[in-house]
Design a protein around this motif. Sequence first.
Motif, PDB file in Angstrom:
ATOM      1  N   UNK A  57       3.250 -13.825 -11.224  1.00 35.94           N
ATOM      2  CA  UNK A  57       4.249 -13.054 -10.534  1.00 35.94           C
ATOM      3  C   UNK A  57       3.765 -12.434  -8.769  1.00 35.94           C
ATOM      4  N   UNK A  85      -2.168  -7.701  -5.332  1.00 35.58           N
ATOM      5  CA  UNK A  85      -2.532  -6.752  -6.017  1.00 35.58           C
ATOM      6  C   UNK A  85      -1.929  -5.409  -6.276  1.00 35.58           C
ATOM      7  N   UNK A  86      -2.326  -4.877  -5.288  1.00 38.12           N
ATOM      8  CA  UNK A  86      -0.906  -3.269  -5.672  1.00 38.12           C
ATOM      9  C   UNK A  86       0.503  -3.759  -4.222  1.00 38.12           C
ATOM     10  N   UNK A  87       0.372  -5.082  -4.067  1.00 43.43           N
ATOM     11  CA  UNK A  87       2.243  -4.662  -3.531  1.00 43.43           C
ATOM     12  C   UNK A  87       2.551  -3.554  -2.133  1.00 43.43           C
ATOM     13  N   UNK A  88       1.348  -2.789  -1.928  1.00 46.26           N
ATOM     14  CA  UNK A  88       1.445  -2.354  -1.044  1.00 46.26           C
ATOM     15  C   UNK A  88       1.858  -3.107   0.558  1.00 46.26           C
ATOM     16  N   UNK A  97      -7.389   2.264   7.487  1.00 45.69           N
ATOM     17  CA  UNK A  97      -8.939   1.788   7.445  1.00 45.69           C
ATOM     18  C   UNK A  97      -9.180   1.874   8.594  1.00 45.69           C
ATOM     19  N   UNK A 272     -12.985  -1.743   2.279  1.00 51.88           N
ATOM     20  CA  UNK A 272     -11.758  -1.884   1.886  1.00 51.88           C
ATOM     21  C   UNK A 272     -11.320  -3.834   1.492  1.00 51.88           C
ATOM     22  N   UNK A 275     -13.342  -4.427  -1.510  1.00 48.57           N
ATOM     23  CA  UNK A 275     -12.059  -4.419  -3.024  1.00 48.57           C
ATOM     24  C   UNK A 275     -11.244  -5.957  -2.866  1.00 48.57           C
ATOM     25  N   UNK A 276     -11.254  -5.782  -1.549  1.00 52.78           N
ATOM     26  CA  UNK A 276     -10.084  -7.276  -1.846  1.00 52.78           C
ATOM     27  C   UNK A 276     -10.203  -8.473  -2.436  1.00 52.78           C
ATOM     28  N   UNK A 279     -11.358  -8.314  -6.232  1.00 54.12           N
ATOM     29  CA  UNK A 279      -9.897  -8.415  -6.593  1.00 54.12           C
ATOM     30  C   UNK A 279      -9.564 -10.117  -6.058  1.00 54.12           C
ATOM     31  N   UNK A 280      -9.700 -10.314  -5.451  1.00 54.37           N
ATOM     32  CA  UNK A 280      -9.311 -11.809  -4.660  1.00 54.37           C
ATOM     33  C   UNK A 280      -7.802 -11.545  -4.155  1.00 54.37           C
ATOM     34  N   UNK A 281      -8.186 -10.721  -3.284  1.00 52.18           N
ATOM     35  CA  UNK A 281      -6.681 -10.494  -2.795  1.00 52.18           C
ATOM     36  C   UNK A 281      -6.083 -11.651  -1.664  1.00 52.18           C
TER      37      UNK A 281
END
Lengths: 318, 527
Positions: A57, A85-88, A97, A272, A275-276, A279-281
């Motif tokens: 996905x 991750x959160x698709x925003x 931010x 921010x 966090x990214x 989460x390896x975003x």
Amino acid sequence: MHPIIKLVAQRLSLGILLLFAASAMIFGLTEALPGDAAQAVLGQAATPESLANLREEMGLNEPAVSRYFDWLGGIMTGDLGTSIVNRLDIAESVGKRLGNTLFLAFWAAVVSVPLAIFLGLLAVRYRDRWPDKLISAITLTTISIPEFLIGYVLVYFLAVKLGFGTALAMVNDSMSLWQKLNAITLPVLVLTLVVLAHMMRMTRAAILNVMQSAYIETAELKGLSTFNVIAKHAFPNAVSPIVNVVMLNLAYLVVGVVVVEVVFVYPGMGQFLVDAVTKRDVPVVLACGIIFAAIYIGLNMLADIISILANPRLRHPK
Amino acid sequence: MTNELDYLKKRAGQGKLSRREFIGKTSALGVSAAAAGTMFATAVQAEGPKKGGVFKIGSIGGESTNSLDPATWASQMPYHIGRQFADPLVEVAADGSIDSRLAESVESTPDAKTWMFKLRKDVEFHNGKTMTGDDVLKTMERHSNEDSKSGALGIMKGIESMKVEGDVFSVTLSEANADLPYLMADYHLMIQPNGGMDAPDAGIGTGPYKVDVDEPGVRSTFSKFENYWGDDAHYDGVEVIAINDSTARTAALQSGQVHAINRVEPKVASLLDRAPNINVKSTPGRGHYVFIMHTDTAPFDHNELRLALKYAINRVEMVDKILRGYGSLGNDMPINAAYPLFDTSIEQREFDLAKAAEHYKASGHDGSPIILRTADGAFPGAVDAAALFQQTAAQAGIPLEIKREPNDGYWSEVWNKQPFCCSYWAGRPVQDQMYATAYLSTADWNDTKFTNPEFDKMLFEARAELDTAKRKDIYSKMGTLVRNEGGLICPMFNDFIDGVSTTVAGWDLDPSGELMNGQITRRTWFA
């Protein structure tokens, strides 16, 4: 072409090249971290099936190089993409931010830069006497204490015990400017204490250096007051190093305040980005990285240009 | 004196006296502090819930990557956010029984294979739609279908088919399971309109508070939903604020910016309790901190060595020093008295260096250092706990070598991969689920690689058994088996430690989770 414009153009194109290099490096480094976004999101709760589903996905099954160029293509057209991750929408969430980070940095700069320069001038005026020593002692002490400790101490004594300012520096759109300023009082105070010494000492050193010159002696012999000599004759000639250190500190106020953000729960870019990364975003990390790099490169470029403009010798190169 | 006492009780009930003031004043009348405390609580309860106010929670676990999609929830902040705006079919009550939510009642066929949930009527979603059986069915399908990445996927596995007839939602299982209602209380299984198939992260639910603002990793604000089906939830609004730094969380509570916080650090808990406007609430739960050995990897494949390590750990010291007393002793099985059907007669394993040395000798280990991996993130105090373990093991002549790993990537690279490491379990509502999640030989999260056909057989046997006495007996045998042969070293069960402002009335002990199992905004009110 005017040499100044040529210089600015040169610097700008170099800056953009640097940004490309930075983006490739950030991408490479996040790829090198152990685990990927799917694993980071599921954490202890990962099962092989849910991992596979999530990877599919998130589009993590595509090769890294093609993901990088996809992203690069997007950013060229002004599209920062969406978080995997959160698709925003990244532009939107980063924008908020970044606005907060710049707001905090702006007010910290408004307080600290004039204060630092003024204290620097004052220190030169009373050189080697008690005001100079007191200023140095206090600012060097505050820069030597880790900023989270200063933060905690201020929160405990000011917010918890005296009810001055707020322990949490929560800001949001529904607050008035006054409420926001009230909320960021303590973080601005901490940041000011942290950056003051560097700028103050540099101002002091640069001006003292100039004070040895013959024309300062002439000004003194003309009968000008000491402060006048410093402010009108010494300071303009000391601008270049001062601007450099001020810009470095401004950059720090934007990109280096994650600890202060954590202590005061300030919704800025630092937290921010952290966090990214956990989460390896990757798209969000890249977007933040690029913005930070751009700010850093931009401010340094500005410092260079200002010091060139301030120096007639550099302004008219032979 | 009685008049005076009645007057004070009344004042307390109206919220005009804090607990501390009340105890102070009544002690002047000769009432002991303990009695006064109880009196205060009754007085406040007797006055009944008051409406109004905005309740603010400061929570750990906020990340800017969080989403309102229940399937993605994995940390405390989304857990609390979900508790405000959405409801599952049922909830585990404070006494361990099943409490109705969107299902009014639950029944099963005698073989515990088919379960019928009678749905509540006239429940409205925040978007104005009325909840139907179809919404429930779609929700469950979304969490259980092939390409689901839901945190509840594991517990939905045993479901063979689901259907809706009128207002009855029924689930047929491939194997009997007497605990199915407990599984349906999982916090991921929030009922959404059309199961969240269209917009999983829309934040639309049936809960008492509807989402106003959601800034992931920063805060979420809620206001009371006027058509909420229940009669609990007394606040006008709720705000859940992400405060990941524990010192900042404490400071926010102390300065009155929030009314409740989770995860108070054990080392500051007793100090914080002394602050005049704060109560520290410690709730014994099912969560436990563990050292796990892979029973299929040398040297841990030898039960003598596993026993040696189990005897070489000082559990009392762990509870004292790591949990600062906010917890209870573990017994090398994942179950404690907080679970229904727990057998209290199983003997507590003691710290015994002589036995440890004896088993170590019997294992024939070559004396090379045994590597124990740990990280700060494994559980709070994991690095210190590993050091304590190393010290006590050394006294028994067992050489442990601590390898500190980075927090980042710990769950993907170390846990469930390396043969000996620190970890934690949050516990599950019932024994069956805990064992099925991590001790069944085929479980994905079997992090001790425990394979025992007899154990697996007993697990399924207990699951199908509706006679509680027989079930309790089977669980006792299973617990003993894990305790004596498993790869789990469980030194301690940790309490939930919450900090709550004294302005909050109606607090109740709920062992299912922190902040009254996330129900704090439904069951408390401002005194």
